[in-house]
Scaffold this active site. Sequence first.
Site, mmCIF file in Angstrom:
data_model
loop_
_atom_site.group_PDB
_atom_site.id
_atom_site.type_symbol
_atom_site.label_atom_id
_atom_site.label_comp_id
_atom_site.label_asym_id
_atom_site.label_seq_id
_atom_site.Cartn_x
_atom_site.Cartn_y
_atom_site.Cartn_z
ATOM 1 N N HIS A 121 -21.609 45.071 87.148
ATOM 2 C CA HIS A 121 -23.371 44.667 87.139
ATOM 3 C C HIS A 121 -23.163 43.136 86.260
ATOM 4 O O HIS A 121 -21.833 42.754 85.632
ATOM 5 C CB HIS A 121 -23.472 45.763 85.262
ATOM 6 C CG HIS A 121 -24.403 44.987 84.884
ATOM 7 N ND1 HIS A 121 -25.476 44.862 85.750
ATOM 8 C CD2 HIS A 121 -24.445 44.757 83.231
ATOM 9 C CE1 HIS A 121 -26.740 44.312 84.679
ATOM 10 N NE2 HIS A 121 -26.482 44.059 83.027
ATOM 11 N N ASN B 60 -29.166 38.028 84.681
ATOM 12 C CA ASN B 60 -29.066 40.181 84.477
ATOM 13 C C ASN B 60 -30.272 40.485 84.557
ATOM 14 O O ASN B 60 -31.036 40.855 84.162
ATOM 15 C CB ASN B 60 -29.192 40.512 83.188
ATOM 16 C CG ASN B 60 -28.084 41.368 82.644
ATOM 17 O OD1 ASN B 60 -28.858 42.428 83.552
ATOM 18 N ND2 ASN B 60 -27.422 41.788 81.356
ATOM 19 N N CYS C 266 -28.533 49.087 82.293
ATOM 20 C CA CYS C 266 -27.089 48.563 83.059
ATOM 21 C C CYS C 266 -26.893 49.660 83.481
ATOM 22 O O CYS C 266 -26.342 48.978 85.289
ATOM 23 C CB CYS C 266 -26.973 47.386 82.468
ATOM 24 S SG CYS C 266 -28.296 46.127 81.486
HETATM 25 O O1 UT7 Z 1 -26.510 43.712 80.702
HETATM 26 C C1 UT7 Z 1 -25.767 44.315 79.214
HETATM 27 C C2 UT7 Z 1 -24.531 43.811 79.022
HETATM 28 N N1 UT7 Z 1 -24.952 42.978 78.508
HETATM 29 C C3 UT7 Z 1 -23.934 42.222 78.319
HETATM 30 O O2 UT7 Z 1 -22.936 42.566 78.796
HETATM 31 C C4 UT7 Z 1 -23.818 40.351 77.715
HETATM 32 C C5 UT7 Z 1 -22.874 40.437 76.947
HETATM 33 N N2 UT7 Z 1 -23.443 39.379 75.710
HETATM 34 C C6 UT7 Z 1 -23.051 38.266 76.432
HETATM 35 O O3 UT7 Z 1 -23.109 37.984 77.289
HETATM 36 C C7 UT7 Z 1 -22.933 37.096 74.911
HETATM 37 O O4 UT7 Z 1 -22.140 37.598 74.263
HETATM 38 C C8 UT7 Z 1 -24.115 36.211 75.191
HETATM 39 C C9 UT7 Z 1 -24.268 35.604 77.284
HETATM 40 C C10 UT7 Z 1 -25.238 36.964 74.363
HETATM 41 C C11 UT7 Z 1 -23.567 34.575 74.071
HETATM 42 O O5 UT7 Z 1 -22.704 34.797 73.950
HETATM 43 P P1 UT7 Z 1 -21.356 34.465 73.275
HETATM 44 O O6 UT7 Z 1 -20.036 33.228 73.763
HETATM 45 O O7 UT7 Z 1 -21.312 36.070 72.949
HETATM 46 O O8 UT7 Z 1 -22.068 33.251 71.838
HETATM 47 P P2 UT7 Z 1 -22.729 33.813 70.001
HETATM 48 O O9 UT7 Z 1 -23.476 34.747 70.562
HETATM 49 O O10 UT7 Z 1 -21.298 34.267 69.066
HETATM 50 O O11 UT7 Z 1 -23.699 32.591 69.912
HETATM 51 C C12 UT7 Z 1 -22.614 31.745 70.415
HETATM 52 C C13 UT7 Z 1 -23.517 29.992 69.012
HETATM 53 C C14 UT7 Z 1 -24.601 30.521 68.087
HETATM 54 O O12 UT7 Z 1 -25.139 29.888 67.214
HETATM 55 P P3 UT7 Z 1 -23.610 29.190 66.170
HETATM 56 O O13 UT7 Z 1 -24.323 30.074 65.103
HETATM 57 O O14 UT7 Z 1 -22.393 29.421 66.622
HETATM 58 O O15 UT7 Z 1 -24.070 27.746 65.307
HETATM 59 C C15 UT7 Z 1 -25.721 30.739 68.487
HETATM 60 O O16 UT7 Z 1 -26.993 30.993 67.536
HETATM 61 O O17 UT7 Z 1 -24.813 30.145 70.247
HETATM 62 C C16 UT7 Z 1 -26.061 30.394 69.711
HETATM 63 N N3 UT7 Z 1 -26.914 30.400 70.789
HETATM 64 C C17 UT7 Z 1 -27.548 29.567 71.404
HETATM 65 N N4 UT7 Z 1 -27.737 28.227 71.670
HETATM 66 C C18 UT7 Z 1 -28.259 27.459 72.651
HETATM 67 C C19 UT7 Z 1 -27.151 32.077 71.391
HETATM 68 N N5 UT7 Z 1 -27.691 32.276 72.134
HETATM 69 C C20 UT7 Z 1 -28.378 30.469 72.409
HETATM 70 C C21 UT7 Z 1 -29.446 29.738 73.259
HETATM 71 N N6 UT7 Z 1 -29.148 28.709 73.525
HETATM 72 N N7 UT7 Z 1 -30.211 30.313 74.382
#
Ligand code: UT7
Length: 329
Positions: free
Chosen positions: A255, A285, A122
């Site tokens: 980005h 993204n 990225c």
């Molecule tokens: O391109 C390179 C750069 N990339 C990035 O910068 C991405 C950086 N990371 C992010 O943008 C975020 O960390 C994400 C969008 C990937 C995830 O967001 P988050 O707020 O960090 O969520 P999380 O991983 O802490 O997950 C929270 C909850 C989890 O459930 P529990 O364990 O709290 O019950 C996940 O299982 O959200 C759940 N979850 C989803 N729920 C519905 C994860 N993906 C999904 C989904 N739909 N698609």
Amino acid sequence: MSANAVFSRLVGTGSALPGRCVSNPELQQFLAERGVLTSDEWIRERTGIEQRYFASGDETTTSLAHAAAQKALEASGWSPSDCDLIIVATSTADQIFPSTACMLQGLLGNHGAACFDVQAVCSGFVYATSIADALIRAGQAQKALVVGSEVFSRIMDWQDRTTCVLFGDGAGAITLQASDRPGILASRVHANGSLSGILCASGRVQGGEVWGDPFLRMDGQGVFKQAVSVLGQSAEEVLQLAGMQSDQLDWLVPHQANIRILQSVSRKLGLPMERVVSTVQQHGNTSAASVPLALDLAVRDGRISRGHHVMLQGVGGGFTWGSVLLKMI
Ligand code: UT7
């Protein structure tokens, strides 16, 4: 060209998106049919993404790069034969080799330009722009075409909801020309390979088969924390190199991974969100394509114009990051 042309300047921009736009509710339905649960609400709240574009069979990284490049060349008033350097930033090349840049050169009908791909995920477009600027300043090139093009939908695991709702396909391009006045004011790119595991597609082709995992995997929270930290530092580093303060920036074009990352960087720099170009809502993204796609949109809708100071920022797999600070002249 002036004999004392020791800088490069941005001349034109272009971009291209595949034909198929998929909204969150459509993606939710597609995934539900495969037993994978997500929601429009979760995607919007956690990422800001509302829709993304996916390539269909005949749309490739090279064809999207070609469409974006043609628009950038047209905006610059250049013909393809004017370019003496073509760099494509991509992590989803259509072939192992030759490079996407060589295939693009073939489609454009250019002969003789130096052509190569840059693989910095990225951050790829920011890396490629920084390299093109350095080659122009060194006198190795006069007119460069720099493209970011990706078809990340090819490496999505549609069973992994933590990644497959985030990415989209597309391409963006710029042209850079030697100049006796500085357009690109400063740039720096960095990497930390000890973090290679937090965002990767670790599989490879060997003996006629795919070995290992062919899909993108990401430790979302790990990447999020790194991204926020390095983007703030990188902006300050490049501003300092140019002898500028963040309040002198007209536009930040980071980005486009997550609206929350953009908001956090805007807070760190004390730059209002009104001066941050944000396309993550429309495009998702698109990895190396995200910065030139956002830049082209803001140039074409008139937000970014002559005289403006613009910072481009990449961050992603590697772990890689970097910034380019330029003046639109
Ligand atoms: O391109 C390179 C750069 N990339 C990035 O910068 C991405 C950086 N990371 C992010 O943008 C975020 O960390 C994400 C969008 C990937 C995830 O967001 P988050 O707020 O960090 O969520 P999380 O991983 O802490 O997950 C929270 C909850 C989890 O459930 P529990 O364990 O709290 O019950 C996940 O299982 O959200 C759940 N979850 C989803 N729920 C519905 C994860 N993906 C999904 C989904 N739909 N698609």
